[in-house]
Design an enzyme around this catalytic site. Structure first.
Site, PDB file in Angstrom:
ATOM      1  N   SER A 137      61.739  34.552   3.664  1.00 15.75           N
ATOM      2  CA  SER A 137      62.315  35.895   3.667  1.00 15.75           C
ATOM      3  C   SER A 137      61.793  36.737   2.508  1.00 15.75           C
ATOM      4  O   SER A 137      61.435  36.225   1.446  1.00 15.75           O
ATOM      5  CB  SER A 137      63.843  35.801   3.573  1.00 15.75           C
ATOM      6  OG  SER A 137      64.228  35.068   2.427  1.00 15.75           O
ATOM      7  N   GLN A 176      62.732  38.609  -0.463  1.00 16.44           N
ATOM      8  CA  GLN A 176      63.919  38.279  -1.246  1.00 16.44           C
ATOM      9  C   GLN A 176      63.703  38.613  -2.712  1.00 16.44           C
ATOM     10  O   GLN A 176      62.610  38.949  -3.156  1.00 16.44           O
ATOM     11  CB  GLN A 176      64.205  36.773  -1.114  1.00 16.44           C
ATOM     12  CG  GLN A 176      63.052  35.892  -1.598  1.00 16.44           C
ATOM     13  CD  GLN A 176      63.289  34.413  -1.341  1.00 16.44           C
ATOM     14  OE1 GLN A 176      63.630  33.685  -2.258  1.00 16.44           O
ATOM     15  NE2 GLN A 176      63.099  33.984  -0.088  1.00 16.44           N
ATOM     16  N   HIS A 207      65.775  37.343  -6.708  1.00 15.66           N
ATOM     17  CA  HIS A 207      66.811  36.534  -7.338  1.00 15.66           C
ATOM     18  C   HIS A 207      67.519  37.360  -8.410  1.00 15.66           C
ATOM     19  O   HIS A 207      66.863  38.031  -9.211  1.00 15.66           O
ATOM     20  CB  HIS A 207      66.200  35.276  -7.954  1.00 15.66           C
ATOM     21  CG  HIS A 207      65.394  34.481  -6.981  1.00 15.66           C
ATOM     22  ND1 HIS A 207      65.928  33.980  -5.814  1.00 15.66           N
ATOM     23  CD2 HIS A 207      64.090  34.112  -6.987  1.00 15.66           C
ATOM     24  CE1 HIS A 207      64.979  33.331  -5.150  1.00 15.66           C
ATOM     25  NE2 HIS A 207      63.859  33.403  -5.835  1.00 15.66           N
ATOM     26  N   LYS A 222      67.827  32.888 -11.511  1.00 22.36           N
ATOM     27  CA  LYS A 222      66.856  31.981 -10.908  1.00 22.36           C
ATOM     28  C   LYS A 222      65.417  32.454 -11.118  1.00 22.36           C
ATOM     29  O   LYS A 222      64.691  32.706 -10.170  1.00 22.36           O
ATOM     30  CB  LYS A 222      67.147  31.824  -9.401  1.00 22.36           C
ATOM     31  CG  LYS A 222      66.358  30.703  -8.726  1.00 22.36           C
ATOM     32  CD  LYS A 222      66.557  30.771  -7.215  1.00 22.36           C
ATOM     33  CE  LYS A 222      65.707  29.749  -6.500  1.00 22.36           C
ATOM     34  NZ  LYS A 222      65.758  29.888  -5.033  1.00 22.36           N
ATOM     35  N   GLU A 224      61.571  31.693 -11.562  1.00 23.92           N
ATOM     36  CA  GLU A 224      60.881  30.554 -10.959  1.00 23.92           C
ATOM     37  C   GLU A 224      59.376  30.681 -11.131  1.00 23.92           C
ATOM     38  O   GLU A 224      58.849  31.747 -11.437  1.00 23.92           O
ATOM     39  CB  GLU A 224      61.233  30.428  -9.478  1.00 23.92           C
ATOM     40  CG  GLU A 224      60.832  31.607  -8.623  1.00 23.92           C
ATOM     41  CD  GLU A 224      61.362  31.531  -7.191  1.00 23.92           C
ATOM     42  OE1 GLU A 224      62.377  30.863  -6.961  1.00 23.92           O
ATOM     43  OE2 GLU A 224      60.765  32.155  -6.304  1.00 23.92           O
ATOM     44  N   HIS A 275      59.741  39.299  -3.418  1.00 19.21           N
ATOM     45  CA  HIS A 275      58.658  38.378  -3.086  1.00 19.21           C
ATOM     46  C   HIS A 275      58.951  37.661  -1.782  1.00 19.21           C
ATOM     47  O   HIS A 275      60.086  37.654  -1.287  1.00 19.21           O
ATOM     48  CB  HIS A 275      58.440  37.351  -4.204  1.00 19.21           C
ATOM     49  CG  HIS A 275      59.633  36.468  -4.463  1.00 19.21           C
ATOM     50  ND1 HIS A 275      60.721  36.883  -5.202  1.00 19.21           N
ATOM     51  CD2 HIS A 275      59.919  35.193  -4.079  1.00 19.21           C
ATOM     52  CE1 HIS A 275      61.611  35.912  -5.278  1.00 19.21           C
ATOM     53  NE2 HIS A 275      61.156  34.871  -4.592  1.00 19.21           N
ATOM     54  N   ARG A 304      68.458  38.338   0.348  1.00 13.43           N
ATOM     55  CA  ARG A 304      67.424  38.522   1.379  1.00 13.43           C
ATOM     56  C   ARG A 304      67.579  39.873   2.071  1.00 13.43           C
ATOM     57  O   ARG A 304      68.682  40.389   2.204  1.00 13.43           O
ATOM     58  CB  ARG A 304      67.523  37.413   2.432  1.00 13.43           C
ATOM     59  CG  ARG A 304      67.373  36.005   1.893  1.00 13.43           C
ATOM     60  CD  ARG A 304      67.534  34.964   2.988  1.00 13.43           C
ATOM     61  NE  ARG A 304      67.389  33.604   2.488  1.00 13.43           N
ATOM     62  CZ  ARG A 304      68.386  32.890   1.991  1.00 13.43           C
ATOM     63  NH1 ARG A 304      69.596  33.410   1.933  1.00 13.43           N
ATOM     64  NH2 ARG A 304      68.163  31.661   1.557  1.00 13.43           N
ATOM     65  N   LYS A 351      68.545  34.635   8.504  1.00 10.33           N
ATOM     66  CA  LYS A 351      69.709  34.380   7.653  1.00 10.33           C
ATOM     67  C   LYS A 351      70.389  35.692   7.254  1.00 10.33           C
ATOM     68  O   LYS A 351      69.933  36.782   7.584  1.00 10.33           O
ATOM     69  CB  LYS A 351      69.279  33.596   6.404  1.00 10.33           C
ATOM     70  CG  LYS A 351      68.747  32.206   6.695  1.00 10.33           C
ATOM     71  CD  LYS A 351      68.380  31.485   5.407  1.00 10.33           C
ATOM     72  CE  LYS A 351      67.844  30.092   5.676  1.00 10.33           C
ATOM     73  NZ  LYS A 351      67.482  29.379   4.421  1.00 10.33           N
TER      74      LYS A 351
END
Length: 450
Positions: free
Chosen positions: A137, A139, A141, A164, A166, A304, A323, A329
């Site tokens: 997706s 999305q 964070h 989050k 990453e 991203h 998302r 979802k």
């Protein structure tokens, strides 16, 4: 306990049994690195008709790891290899199903004082392998403040109150959408993509095209925010029509000219997610292609979407995802559009730096984690220096021996093995055949500066 005491103290390594996620974007069965590693780690057979998307190594409750035996590695089976080294290649008994989280709570010193002081008895990073067959997706964070708010308001959707950040390190060629395109590319999107213009306000389009001075950063961000929010909020009917027009136009143009990489990507996304607004919004995001050994890191509130390939990923211990496209979802368009930084430009690609002749280290600007990549030829050896924080190792290819500190015991490790190393543990590695492994740990800059 100071650093010298860390190095002198010996605590046994722990072999971990880890969790897998079967998201529908994952690669199928034998085609998935996640599937292969998971099967070897758990002692189970790969289900050929099932997608294997993510292999989780850490303490997050959505995919916890378990200590696979009551003692350190190399003890459970008690087999000898003829040179005094104990061997325990794949202990997969459920007899001692103590979670890594509970084991750390019982043995908090394994984290080291600096980690305990900042994060308590929590492992601050989550380590993953990803096998991506189709786009994830679009999305972002949330940062710490927003994560706590979202978790409190919607705990069933946002599972924890943590941020989050990453980093993804490519194992194969890896594609992603990441961050907003440059100012000039943004202008080109509204000039040359009519399907975008149909979904946004003409006044915003005009304002953007008449800005000539890139110094007006905040004004550009404000207009981009308005345009992107309108786009992502378009009705299903308008979106379906716009995506259909886009598909037809590009297919016709492909007969008379070579499509750009971004246009080909958009057609690929349309096949995977027909009529989805994420297909069109891809024009606003950088198309990033990583070669094996290159890494991409993502801070809070940056848009991203991973597209394809396999990677090793490390992040703060969280599963918070907002998302807004390319997904069946739950979508939270307003939250995503309100939280983004709207920073323009191509993201930084990390190539790492040599720690030893065989180990490359990747240091993102986040306290919680770093990653090492190690390719060790047959018969070679290397050393992972002791650090004042915990580490997790995952072997994705080959076979070798791992030795903790100055102990005489060498333990066989091979593809599928996941090893937890407590703070202060020097790890000596030697190969039987070419060994391919990765290590995640707390960022060494954080450990060295406090």
């Amino acid at each position: 306990m100071d650093s010298s005491e860390f190095v002198k103290s010996h605590r046994p390594l722990r072999r971990l049994r880890c969790s897998v996620q079967h998201y529908d974007w994952g690669r199928m069965g034998q085609d998935s690195l996640v599937g292969k590693v998971c099967a070897l780690n758990s002692g189970s057979e790969i289900q050929l008709d099932k997608p294997y998307a993510e292999f989780w190594m850490g303490i997050h409750p959505s995919g916890p790891s378990f200590v696979a035996d009551g003692a350190g590695i190399g003890i459970a089976n008690g087999n000898g290899n003829g040179n005094g080294a104990a061997i325990n290649s794949h202990p997969h008994s459920d007899a001692a199903a103590l979670s890594l989280k509970d084991w750390i709570v019982q043995n908090p010193s394994v984290l080291g004082d600096k980690v305990l002081d900042k994060w308590g008895s929590d492992l601050p990073f989550l380590f993953k392998i990803l096998s991506v067959a189709k786009a994830l997706s679009i999305q972002a964070h949330p940062d710490k403040k927003l994560a706590k708010k979202l978790h409190k308001l919607h705990p069933n959707i946002y599972k924890d109150g943590s941020h989050k950040p990453e980093m993804a390190l490519a194992v194969t060629e890896f594609e992603a959408l990441c961050g907003f395109v440059s100012f000039e590319e943004l202008k080109d999107v509204v000039r040359y993509i009519p399907e975008v213009v149909e979904l946004i306000d003409s006044e915003d389009t005009s304002q953007l095209l008449h800005i000539n001075d890139q110094v007006e950063v905040e004004k550009v961000k404000s207009i981009l925010r308005s345009i992107f929010t309108q786009l992502m909020s378009a009705s299903k009917e308008m979106t379906t029509e716009a995506v259909s027009k886009l598909k037809i136009r590009l297919q016709m143009q492909s007969q008379v000219r070579r499509l750009t990489d971004k246009e080909n990507l958009v057609l690929k996304l349309e096949k995977q997610y027909p009529g989805d607004i994420g297909v069109i919004s891809a024009f606003f995001l950088n198309h990033v292609k990583l070669n094996p050994g290159e890494a991409l890191y993502l801070g809070a509130n940056e848009p991203h979407a991973y597209i394809s390939g396999e990677c090793i990923e490390v992040m703060a211990t969280s599963d918070n995802v907002v998302r807004a496209g390319l997904t069946p979802k739950h979508r939270d368009v307003q939250t995503l559009c309100s939280m983004l930084t709207y920073k323009l430009g191509f993201p930084e690609i990390l190539k790492g730096f040599p720690l030893t002749p065989y180990i490359t280290r990747y240091l993102p600007p986040f306290d919680e984690f770093e990653m090492d990549r190690c390719f060790l030829p047959k018969g070679a050896s290397t050393v992972f220096p002791a650090v004042e924080g915990p580490s997790i190792f995952v072997i994705i290819g080959g076979e070798g021996a791992m030795q903790a500190g100055s102990t005489s015991t060498r333990d066989v490790v091979m593809e599928g093995d996941v090893i937890f190393a407590p703070a202060g543990t020097q790890i000596n590695v030697k190969t039987v055949s070419e060994l391919h492994l990765y290590r995640a740990g707390v960022n060494s800059r954080f450990l060295q500066t406090l």
